[in-house]
Design an enzyme around this catalytic site. Structure first.
Site, PDB file in Angstrom:
ATOM      1  N   CYS A  16       0.874  -1.183   0.000  1.00 39.09           N
ATOM      2  CA  CYS A  16       0.000   0.000   0.000  1.00 39.09           C
ATOM      3  C   CYS A  16       0.909   1.231   0.000  1.00 39.09           C
ATOM      4  O   CYS A  16       2.133   1.113   0.132  1.00 39.09           O
ATOM      5  CB  CYS A  16      -0.838  -0.016   1.269  1.00 39.09           C
ATOM      6  SG  CYS A  16       0.207  -0.011   2.743  1.00 39.09           S
ATOM      7  N   HIS A  78       3.804   1.650  11.626  1.00 48.45           N
ATOM      8  CA  HIS A  78       2.647   1.409  12.493  1.00 48.45           C
ATOM      9  C   HIS A  78       2.384   2.542  13.476  1.00 48.45           C
ATOM     10  O   HIS A  78       1.331   2.594  14.096  1.00 48.45           O
ATOM     11  CB  HIS A  78       2.847   0.089  13.245  1.00 48.45           C
ATOM     12  CG  HIS A  78       3.391  -0.990  12.344  1.00 48.45           C
ATOM     13  ND1 HIS A  78       4.736  -1.229  12.212  1.00 48.45           N
ATOM     14  CD2 HIS A  78       2.758  -1.825  11.503  1.00 48.45           C
ATOM     15  CE1 HIS A  78       4.922  -2.185  11.316  1.00 48.45           C
ATOM     16  NE2 HIS A  78       3.748  -2.567  10.869  1.00 48.45           N
ATOM     17  N   CYS A 100       2.567   5.761   8.843  1.00 49.69           N
ATOM     18  CA  CYS A 100       1.721   6.006   7.669  1.00 49.69           C
ATOM     19  C   CYS A 100       0.835   7.232   7.942  1.00 49.69           C
ATOM     20  O   CYS A 100       0.242   7.350   9.020  1.00 49.69           O
ATOM     21  CB  CYS A 100       0.844   4.792   7.381  1.00 49.69           C
ATOM     22  SG  CYS A 100      -0.342   5.141   6.061  1.00 49.69           S
ATOM     23  N   GLU A 130       0.450  -0.757  16.336  1.00 49.88           N
ATOM     24  CA  GLU A 130      -0.372   0.407  15.942  1.00 49.88           C
ATOM     25  C   GLU A 130      -1.294   0.813  17.096  1.00 49.88           C
ATOM     26  O   GLU A 130      -1.510   2.007  17.352  1.00 49.88           O
ATOM     27  CB  GLU A 130      -1.204   0.091  14.687  1.00 49.88           C
ATOM     28  CG  GLU A 130      -2.004   1.306  14.228  1.00 49.88           C
ATOM     29  CD  GLU A 130      -2.877   1.060  13.007  1.00 49.88           C
ATOM     30  OE1 GLU A 130      -2.532   0.201  12.168  1.00 49.88           O
ATOM     31  OE2 GLU A 130      -3.939   1.714  12.910  1.00 49.88           O
ATOM     32  N   THR A 169      -6.247   0.656  11.699  1.00 51.26           N
ATOM     33  CA  THR A 169      -6.498   0.841  10.259  1.00 51.26           C
ATOM     34  C   THR A 169      -6.608  -0.465   9.473  1.00 51.26           C
ATOM     35  O   THR A 169      -7.024  -0.450   8.320  1.00 51.26           O
ATOM     36  CB  THR A 169      -5.356   1.671   9.631  1.00 51.26           C
ATOM     37  OG1 THR A 169      -4.119   0.991   9.893  1.00 51.26           O
ATOM     38  CG2 THR A 169      -5.312   3.080  10.163  1.00 51.26           C
ATOM     39  N   CYS A 199      -8.337   1.697   6.582  1.00 53.55           N
ATOM     40  CA  CYS A 199      -7.842   2.484   5.444  1.00 53.55           C
ATOM     41  C   CYS A 199      -8.293   1.900   4.106  1.00 53.55           C
ATOM     42  O   CYS A 199      -8.781   0.771   4.029  1.00 53.55           O
ATOM     43  CB  CYS A 199      -6.327   2.583   5.511  1.00 53.55           C
ATOM     44  SG  CYS A 199      -5.529   1.089   4.959  1.00 53.55           S
ATOM     45  N   SER A 227       1.589  -9.959  10.650  1.00 53.07           N
ATOM     46  CA  SER A 227       0.968  -8.895   9.867  1.00 53.07           C
ATOM     47  C   SER A 227      -0.545  -8.959  10.026  1.00 53.07           C
ATOM     48  O   SER A 227      -1.213  -9.852   9.501  1.00 53.07           O
ATOM     49  CB  SER A 227       1.354  -9.043   8.394  1.00 53.07           C
ATOM     50  OG  SER A 227       0.538  -8.216   7.602  1.00 53.07           O
ATOM     51  N   SER A 228      -1.062  -7.990  10.753  1.00 48.05           N
ATOM     52  CA  SER A 228      -2.482  -7.993  11.095  1.00 48.05           C
ATOM     53  C   SER A 228      -3.352  -7.971   9.830  1.00 48.05           C
ATOM     54  O   SER A 228      -4.281  -8.762   9.672  1.00 48.05           O
ATOM     55  CB  SER A 228      -2.746  -6.766  11.960  1.00 48.05           C
ATOM     56  OG  SER A 228      -4.038  -6.781  12.451  1.00 48.05           O
TER      57      SER A 228
HETATM   58  O1  0O3 Z   1      -0.671  -3.451  10.999  1.00 45.24           O
HETATM   59  P1  0O3 Z   1      -0.166  -4.673  10.292  1.00 45.24           P
HETATM   60  O2  0O3 Z   1       0.256  -5.729  11.271  1.00 45.24           O
HETATM   61  O3  0O3 Z   1      -1.090  -5.153   9.255  1.00 45.24           O
HETATM   62  O4  0O3 Z   1       1.184  -4.141   9.601  1.00 45.24           O
HETATM   63  P2  0O3 Z   1       1.949  -4.544   8.295  1.00 45.24           P
HETATM   64  O5  0O3 Z   1       1.785  -5.960   7.951  1.00 45.24           O
HETATM   65  O6  0O3 Z   1       3.358  -4.050   8.474  1.00 45.24           O
HETATM   66  O7  0O3 Z   1       1.266  -3.718   7.131  1.00 45.24           O
HETATM   67  C1  0O3 Z   1       1.318  -2.331   7.053  1.00 45.24           C
HETATM   68  C2  0O3 Z   1       0.198  -1.678   7.812  1.00 45.24           C
HETATM   69  C3  0O3 Z   1       0.620  -0.629   8.758  1.00 45.24           C
HETATM   70  C4  0O3 Z   1       1.840  -0.154   8.803  1.00 45.24           C
HETATM   71  C5  0O3 Z   1      -0.335  -0.057   9.718  1.00 45.24           C
HETATM   72  O8  0O3 Z   1      -1.491   0.324   9.111  1.00 45.24           O
HETATM   73 FE1  SF4 Z   2      -0.986   0.827   4.453  1.00 38.79          FE
HETATM   74 FE2  SF4 Z   2      -3.366   1.536   5.259  1.00 38.79          FE
HETATM   75 FE3  SF4 Z   2      -1.552   0.854   7.036  1.00 38.79          FE
HETATM   76 FE4  SF4 Z   2      -1.288   3.114   5.736  1.00 38.79          FE
HETATM   77  S1  SF4 Z   2      -2.921   2.616   7.144  1.00 38.79           S
HETATM   78  S2  SF4 Z   2       0.303   1.578   6.089  1.00 38.79           S
HETATM   79  S3  SF4 Z   2      -2.150   2.620   3.753  1.00 38.79           S
HETATM   80  S4  SF4 Z   2      -2.424  -0.512   5.508  1.00 38.79           S
END
Ligand code: 0O3
Ligand code: SF4
Length: 315
Positions: A16, A78, A100, A130, A169, A199, A227-228
């Site tokens: 993303c 995160h 992000c 996060e 998100t 998101c 990875s959530s």
């Molecule tokens: O939050 P998540 O465990 O899904 O994190 P990832 O796998 O690193 O993916 C990116 C999403 C993020 C940074 C928070 O929205």
């Molecule tokens: Fe990706 Fe959405 Fe997480 Fe931002 S908030 S890092 S766009 S998954």
């Protein structure tokens, strides 16, 4: 003779805009300041990404105290609790925040509600970075965490009429709608975003899986166990009717025995999984089956986020 197999590829899938930006931040920091550059927490939850940045000179740590003060440090996509940049400033460290912008937006939302005197309910998974980062935007006790509709019953707010909610998100859109419903039922005056803070990337990847599910015998989600958003894609697939839905980090994780007799497989990737791993998985199928590829495109994405200014100006 190799057996025929329909391979359905979800679109959008994989990186993303927030992940893309976070990885770029580490690469540009290495270019600008040289190695080593420290990164607090996995920049995104993917071992392949982390290993390749490590090879380029990034050092990954869990806590700021593990970083020396004379090297730059980057905060992961995160997000971090407020005390982290505060500590970096106090130690006079050079830091770049790769949170992000869509996570930062939730931080700002929480702050705004707090300034209006509202107590917050956060929908999210306990212990996830996060959630720790977002809850850490406000003083202790100002954010109450719920994961399920049942948790809503146990909430004991200061004033049930002075509440707002925010979300992680990367949650399941459908599960979150149920928690929001429970919140609105118990606290009719609760203030929140139009739906939730999930998101665009999370929503789009879940939608593609839902569309694909009736077409496939099995679903493989490329992503890491921590990875959530990737784990949510497996759940969405199972709930949409896939009898076999599995998270795989890369081709070597595929359980070929479990896939015996199948005629169609769906492939998607979490927001932190690089396309090179998707290609590796597709190649592994091509080596075993007579593959016909089909795209299942449910949305187009063209969002890009700028890297912080400090990295855009020459050293
Ligand atoms: O939050 P998540 O465990 O899904 O994190 P990832 O796998 O690193 O993916 C990116 C999403 C993020 C940074 C928070 O929205
Ligand atoms: Fe990706 Fe959405 Fe997480 Fe931002 S908030 S890092 S766009 S998954």
């Amino acid at each position: 003779m190799t057996k025929p197999l329909d391979l359905y590829l979800a679109a959008p899938r994989g990186f993303c805009a927030g992940v893309d930006r976070a990885i770029k931040i580490v690469e540009m920091a290495l270019e600008k300041w040289g190695a080593p550059v420290y990164v607090r927490h996995e920049i995104v939850h993917n071992r392949y990404v982390v290993d390749s940045l490590r090879e380029q000179g990034a050092i990954f740590v869990e806590e700021l105290e593990q970083c020396p003060t004379d090297r730059p440090v980057i905060f992961s996509a995160h997000g971090v609790p407020k005390c982290v940049p505060a500590e970096a400033e106090q130690r006079q460290m050079l830091y770049v925040d790769a949170t992000c912008p869509l996570v930062s937006k939730v931080h700002i939302e929480a702050e705004r509600h707090h300034q209006r005197g509202l107590q917050m309910v956060m929908i999210g998974h306990a212990g996830h970075p996060e959630v720790i980062g977002t809850m850490g935007q406000l003083p202790e006790g100002e954010v109450m965490l719920v994961e399920t509709p049942d948790d809503v019953e146990g909430l004991e707010p200061r004033d049930p009429e002075q509440l707002a909610y925010i979300t992680q998100t990367t949650l399941s859109v459908d599960d979150t709608a149920l928690v929001v419903e429970a919140l609105r039922k118990r606290f009719p005056k609760i203030i929140g975003p139009r739906k939730e803070d999930i998101c665009y990337a999370t929503t789009n990847r879940q939608d593609a899986v839902k569309t694909m599910a009736p077409m496939i015998d099995a679903l493989l989600v490329i992503g890491a166990p921590n990875s959530s958003n990737s784990k949510r894609l497996v759940e969405v697939g199972s709930r949409a009717g896939c009898k076999y839905a599995q998270l795989v980090q890369r081709a070597t994780d595929i359980d070929w025995r479990a896939l015996e007799g199948i005629r169609s497989v769906g492939i998607t990737a979490g927001a932190s999984a690089p396309e090179v791993l998707v290609e590796e998985v597709i190649d592994a199928f091509r080596a075993r089956f007579d593959v016909t590829e089909r795209q299942v495109e449910t949305a187009k994405e063209d969002i890009e986020f700028k890297v912080p200014r400090v990295l855009r100006v020459p050293a």
